[in-house]
Design a protein around this motif. Structure first.
Motif, PDB file in Angstrom:
ATOM      1  N   GLY A 187       0.813  -1.210   0.000  1.00 53.12           N
ATOM      2  CA  GLY A 187       0.000   0.000   0.000  1.00 53.12           C
ATOM      3  C   GLY A 187       0.847   1.260   0.000  1.00 53.12           C
ATOM      4  N   LEU A 188       1.948   1.240   0.747  1.00 52.11           N
ATOM      5  CA  LEU A 188       2.852   2.391   0.767  1.00 52.11           C
ATOM      6  C   LEU A 188       3.533   2.586  -0.589  1.00 52.11           C
ATOM      7  CD1 LEU A 188       4.272   4.607   2.418  1.00 52.11           C
ATOM      8  CD2 LEU A 188       6.009   2.894   2.974  1.00 52.11           C
ATOM      9  N   ILE A 189       3.966   1.504  -1.198  1.00 52.50           N
ATOM     10  CA  ILE A 189       4.607   1.594  -2.516  1.00 52.50           C
ATOM     11  C   ILE A 189       3.630   2.128  -3.558  1.00 52.50           C
ATOM     12  CG2 ILE A 189       5.623   0.225  -4.386  1.00 52.50           C
ATOM     13  CD1 ILE A 189       6.851  -1.543  -2.167  1.00 52.50           C
ATOM     14  N   VAL A 190       2.420   1.625  -3.548  1.00 52.22           N
ATOM     15  CA  VAL A 190       1.413   2.095  -4.505  1.00 52.22           C
ATOM     16  C   VAL A 190       1.065   3.554  -4.238  1.00 52.22           C
ATOM     17  CG1 VAL A 190      -0.989   1.793  -5.246  1.00 52.22           C
ATOM     18  CG2 VAL A 190       0.480  -0.199  -4.975  1.00 52.22           C
ATOM     19  N   ALA A 191       0.992   3.944  -2.980  1.00 55.47           N
ATOM     20  CA  ALA A 191       0.693   5.338  -2.650  1.00 55.47           C
ATOM     21  C   ALA A 191       1.806   6.269  -3.133  1.00 55.47           C
ATOM     22  CB  ALA A 191       0.495   5.487  -1.148  1.00 55.47           C
ATOM     23  N   MET A 192       3.056   5.822  -2.999  1.00 56.38           N
ATOM     24  CA  MET A 192       4.164   6.643  -3.509  1.00 56.38           C
ATOM     25  C   MET A 192       4.107   6.735  -5.032  1.00 56.38           C
ATOM     26  SD  MET A 192       7.389   5.809  -0.950  1.00 56.38           S
ATOM     27  CE  MET A 192       7.920   4.479  -1.944  1.00 56.38           C
ATOM     28  N   ALA A 252       3.608  10.165  -7.125  1.00 61.87           N
ATOM     29  CA  ALA A 252       4.589  10.580  -8.131  1.00 61.87           C
ATOM     30  C   ALA A 252       3.936  10.817  -9.490  1.00 61.87           C
ATOM     31  CB  ALA A 252       5.677   9.530  -8.254  1.00 61.87           C
ATOM     32  N   THR A 253       2.936  10.015  -9.827  1.00 55.00           N
ATOM     33  CA  THR A 253       2.292  10.136 -11.138  1.00 55.00           C
ATOM     34  C   THR A 253       1.004  10.936 -11.083  1.00 55.00           C
ATOM     35  OG1 THR A 253       1.118   8.050 -10.817  1.00 55.00           O
ATOM     36  CG2 THR A 253       3.271   7.960 -11.935  1.00 55.00           C
ATOM     37  N   GLN A 254       0.569  11.341  -9.897  1.00 55.78           N
ATOM     38  CA  GLN A 254      -0.673  12.083  -9.689  1.00 55.78           C
ATOM     39  C   GLN A 254      -1.902  11.345 -10.212  1.00 55.78           C
ATOM     40  OE1 GLN A 254      -0.082  16.007 -11.236  1.00 55.78           O
ATOM     41  NE2 GLN A 254       1.341  16.561  -9.603  1.00 55.78           N
ATOM     42  N   ILE A 255      -1.874  10.032 -10.080  1.00 56.89           N
ATOM     43  CA  ILE A 255      -3.044   9.208 -10.404  1.00 56.89           C
ATOM     44  C   ILE A 255      -3.801   9.000  -9.100  1.00 56.89           C
ATOM     45  CG2 ILE A 255      -3.863   6.976 -11.223  1.00 56.89           C
ATOM     46  CD1 ILE A 255      -1.299   6.763 -12.882  1.00 56.89           C
ATOM     47  N   ASN A 256      -5.036   9.464  -9.046  1.00 56.44           N
ATOM     48  CA  ASN A 256      -5.822   9.377  -7.815  1.00 56.44           C
ATOM     49  C   ASN A 256      -6.941   8.357  -7.937  1.00 56.44           C
ATOM     50  OD1 ASN A 256      -4.318  11.308  -6.481  1.00 56.44           O
ATOM     51  ND2 ASN A 256      -5.494  12.979  -7.416  1.00 56.44           N
ATOM     52  N   GLU A 257      -6.619   7.192  -8.392  1.00 54.19           N
ATOM     53  CA  GLU A 257      -7.612   6.128  -8.542  1.00 54.19           C
ATOM     54  C   GLU A 257      -7.596   5.258  -7.281  1.00 54.19           C
ATOM     55  OE1 GLU A 257     -10.612   4.008 -10.001  1.00 54.19           O
ATOM     56  OE2 GLU A 257      -9.770   5.763 -11.000  1.00 54.19           O
ATOM     57  N   GLN A 258      -8.736   5.138  -6.613  1.00 51.78           N
ATOM     58  CA  GLN A 258      -8.807   4.386  -5.368  1.00 51.78           C
ATOM     59  C   GLN A 258      -8.655   2.886  -5.579  1.00 51.78           C
ATOM     60  OE1 GLN A 258      -8.887   5.671  -2.340  1.00 51.78           O
ATOM     61  NE2 GLN A 258      -8.778   7.709  -3.219  1.00 51.78           N
ATOM     62  N   THR A 259      -9.152   2.391  -6.692  1.00 60.76           N
ATOM     63  CA  THR A 259      -9.080   0.944  -6.926  1.00 60.76           C
ATOM     64  C   THR A 259      -7.674   0.496  -7.281  1.00 60.76           C
ATOM     65  OG1 THR A 259      -9.705   1.250  -9.241  1.00 60.76           O
ATOM     66  CG2 THR A 259     -11.476   0.817  -7.663  1.00 60.76           C
ATOM     67  N   LEU A 260      -6.800   1.419  -7.668  1.00 59.01           N
ATOM     68  CA  LEU A 260      -5.434   1.055  -8.020  1.00 59.01           C
ATOM     69  C   LEU A 260      -4.668   0.528  -6.818  1.00 59.01           C
ATOM     70  CD1 LEU A 260      -3.279   1.046 -10.245  1.00 59.01           C
ATOM     71  CD2 LEU A 260      -2.654   3.341  -9.507  1.00 59.01           C
ATOM     72  N   SER A 261      -4.934   1.029  -5.643  1.00 62.96           N
ATOM     73  CA  SER A 261      -4.230   0.548  -4.456  1.00 62.96           C
ATOM     74  C   SER A 261      -4.885  -0.689  -3.863  1.00 62.96           C
ATOM     75  CB  SER A 261      -4.168   1.650  -3.404  1.00 62.96           C
ATOM     76  OG  SER A 261      -5.459   1.928  -2.916  1.00 62.96           O
ATOM     77  N   PHE A 262      -6.141  -0.935  -4.196  1.00 60.61           N
ATOM     78  CA  PHE A 262      -6.862  -2.059  -3.584  1.00 60.61           C
ATOM     79  C   PHE A 262      -6.423  -3.397  -4.161  1.00 60.61           C
ATOM     80  CE2 PHE A 262     -10.532  -4.942  -3.447  1.00 60.61           C
ATOM     81  CZ  PHE A 262     -10.677  -5.042  -2.082  1.00 60.61           C
ATOM     82  N   LEU A 263      -6.324  -3.503  -5.462  1.00 59.38           N
ATOM     83  CA  LEU A 263      -6.020  -4.785  -6.095  1.00 59.38           C
ATOM     84  C   LEU A 263      -4.640  -5.327  -5.737  1.00 59.38           C
ATOM     85  CD1 LEU A 263      -7.075  -6.989  -7.939  1.00 59.38           C
ATOM     86  CD2 LEU A 263      -6.137  -5.729  -9.869  1.00 59.38           C
ATOM     87  N   PRO A 264      -3.572  -4.534  -5.775  1.00 57.36           N
ATOM     88  CA  PRO A 264      -2.268  -5.091  -5.365  1.00 57.36           C
ATOM     89  C   PRO A 264      -2.245  -5.547  -3.911  1.00 57.36           C
ATOM     90  CG  PRO A 264      -1.943  -3.049  -6.556  1.00 57.36           C
ATOM     91  CD  PRO A 264      -3.416  -3.185  -6.323  1.00 57.36           C
TER      92      PRO A 264
END
Length: 89
Positions: free
Chosen positions: A32-37, A41-53
């Motif tokens: 979760g920390l890696i995905v948040a970083m 860095a890319t300014q992608i604010n998609e909530q589902t992007l952090s959930f699946l990994p």
């Protein structure tokens, strides 16, 4: 049962709970920390992007550590059941 025995049983149960939760939660927190970083860095604010990994890492962790965690829990419960006569008397 003396208070010392009750405290020792509670301590063992609490330690086992901490181990189980730690093994399952820490990898998910790291991912979760890696995905948040990455999102910052890319300014992608998609909530589902952090959930699946995190979900996939939790699944892999359960597959990898599940048998050991289950064995530890079963050993603790078997020890409790075997010590019932000693704890009561």
């Amino acid at each position: 049962m003396t208070p010392e025995i009750a405290v020792d049983l509670f301590r063992e149960a609490l330690w086992l709970t901490c181990i189980i939760v730690g093994i399952l939660v820490v990898p998910s927190l790291v991912v979760g920390l890696i995905v948040a970083m990455f999102q910052a860095a890319t300014q992608i604010n998609e909530q589902t992007l952090s959930f699946l990994p995190r979900l996939l890492v939790m699944l892999v962790t359960l597959i990898w550590a599940g048998p050991w965690l289950t064995r530890q829990l079963m050993e603790y419960i078997q020890t409790l059941y075997q010590n019932i006569p000693l704890l009561i008397g």
